[in-house]
Design an enzyme around this catalytic site. Structure first.
Site: not given
Ligand code: HEM
Length: 305
Positions: A149, A221
């Site tokens: 991330d 996403h």
């Protein structure tokens, strides 16, 4: 030059503390919080100098109601509103608006603890604690889902351009912040084969390689949140961290930007199905349980209080 608070621009650290507080609305409490705000950056800097290896930094920010109570004689951040809750089908982004956010970052959990303890001691009875979350670096900067991330965060000078209100505008050097605490459903996620997880995110899991546009599902996403306007990317700077214990865990999401619009548009793309019924399939595996919006004024603003 309106310098930003120290917690906004630095690269990722190994540990963070997120404190969301509610303000007591009486004259004594408001005065205490204003005095605290003025001295906060100095206290952070003092502690950082005592523990230079920690790379301590921090941001103090205020919600819309708190801003009006504390700073009614100052400019109002024009895009500061309570967190905008969203719902579509069974996908929910709740609003749990708080008054004060303190985002503490460093490479030492003990130094973060020391600062949060000092803060709560100084604020005393003037605030109530709504939420306190300790974030940690997980493996090689992965979310608990196992995906790296932060890869596509802005870099170099672009970090300031993305996060700070430019010079010449009211409240220059300030930044809008959005937070959401997500609880992951890991049994559900782990039941999903790795190649499907990769479609959910839009990148490979081990090597963290982005899929080409043709390979990327419209529900991925990174497809949902990669937004453009007149050929220009709408960007935010994310300082999210994994948090939790063996029973409950997930991501404490936090994003900084010079406008509140970018985050709000991205979240809409994640939650709301488009005309083709596409939404962000990551939402099938995680649930936001909090949602807060704040404005972090510049160092100059705090110093002038
Ligand atoms: C449970 C919550 C979330 C998880 C686990 C998650 C995870 C990830 C991962 C693994 C990536 C790819 C690597 C990277 O570039 O960082 C990513 C990218 C990104 N995420 Fe999230 N995210 C979450 C929530 C959000 C939310 C709420 C927003 C904004 C509303 C957001 C905005 C972004 C953006 C802008 C990117 C970069 C996209 C690109 O340009 O490729 N994320 N996220």
């Amino acid at each position: 030059m309106s310098a930003p608070q120290s917690g906004i621009l630095p690269e990722a650290n190994s540990d963070a503390t997120f404190l969301v507080l509610l303000l007591n609305n009486d004259t004594h409490s408001l005065t205490t919080v204003r005095q605290f705000a003025k001295t906060f950056p100095g206290k952070v800097e003092e502690l950082r100098q005592r523990h230079p290896d920690s790379k301590l930094s921090a941001t103090l920010a205020f919600g819309s109601a708190a801003w009006t109570l504390l700073f009614h004689d100052k400019d109002y951040p024009s895009e500061l509103t309570p967190f905008v809750a969203l719902r579509n089908d069974d996908r929910l982004a709740p609003s749990t608006q708080g008054d004060v956010l303190i985002h503490i970052r460093s490479n030492r959990k003990d130094v973060n603890f020391e600062l949060s303890r000092m803060i709560m001691e100084q604020l005393g009875e003037s605030v109530r604690r709504e939420e306190e979350v300790s974030g940690f670096r997980y493996l090689d900067s992965r979310d608990i889902t196992g995906f790296v991330d932060g890869t596509e965060n802005p870099t170099g000078d672009n970090r300031a351009a993305v996060t700070l209100i430019p010079e010449g505008q009211p409240l220059a050097g300030g930044s809008y912040i959005h937070c959401q605490r997500y609880i992951h459903n890991m049994p559900h996620w782990n039941a999903c084969p790795a190649h499907q997880q990769e479609q959910v995110i839009g990148r490979t899991k081990e090597e963290n390689i982005e899929f080409s546009s043709e390979e990327k599902a419209p529900t991925a996403h990174i497809k949902r949140v990669n937004l453009k306007e007149n050929g220009k990317s709408l960007e935010i700077l994310r300082h999210s961290m994994p948090y939790g214990d063996s029973r409950e865990h997930g991501l404490f999401f936090i994003a900084y930007a010079h406008t509140a619009r970018h985050f709000n548009l991205m979240l809409e793309q994640m939650i709301h199905a488009d005309t083709n019924g596409h939404y962000d399939h990551l939402m099938r595996y995680t649930q936001a349980v909090s949602g807060t919006a704040f404005f972090a004024p510049s160092l100059g603003f705090l110093d002038a209080l």
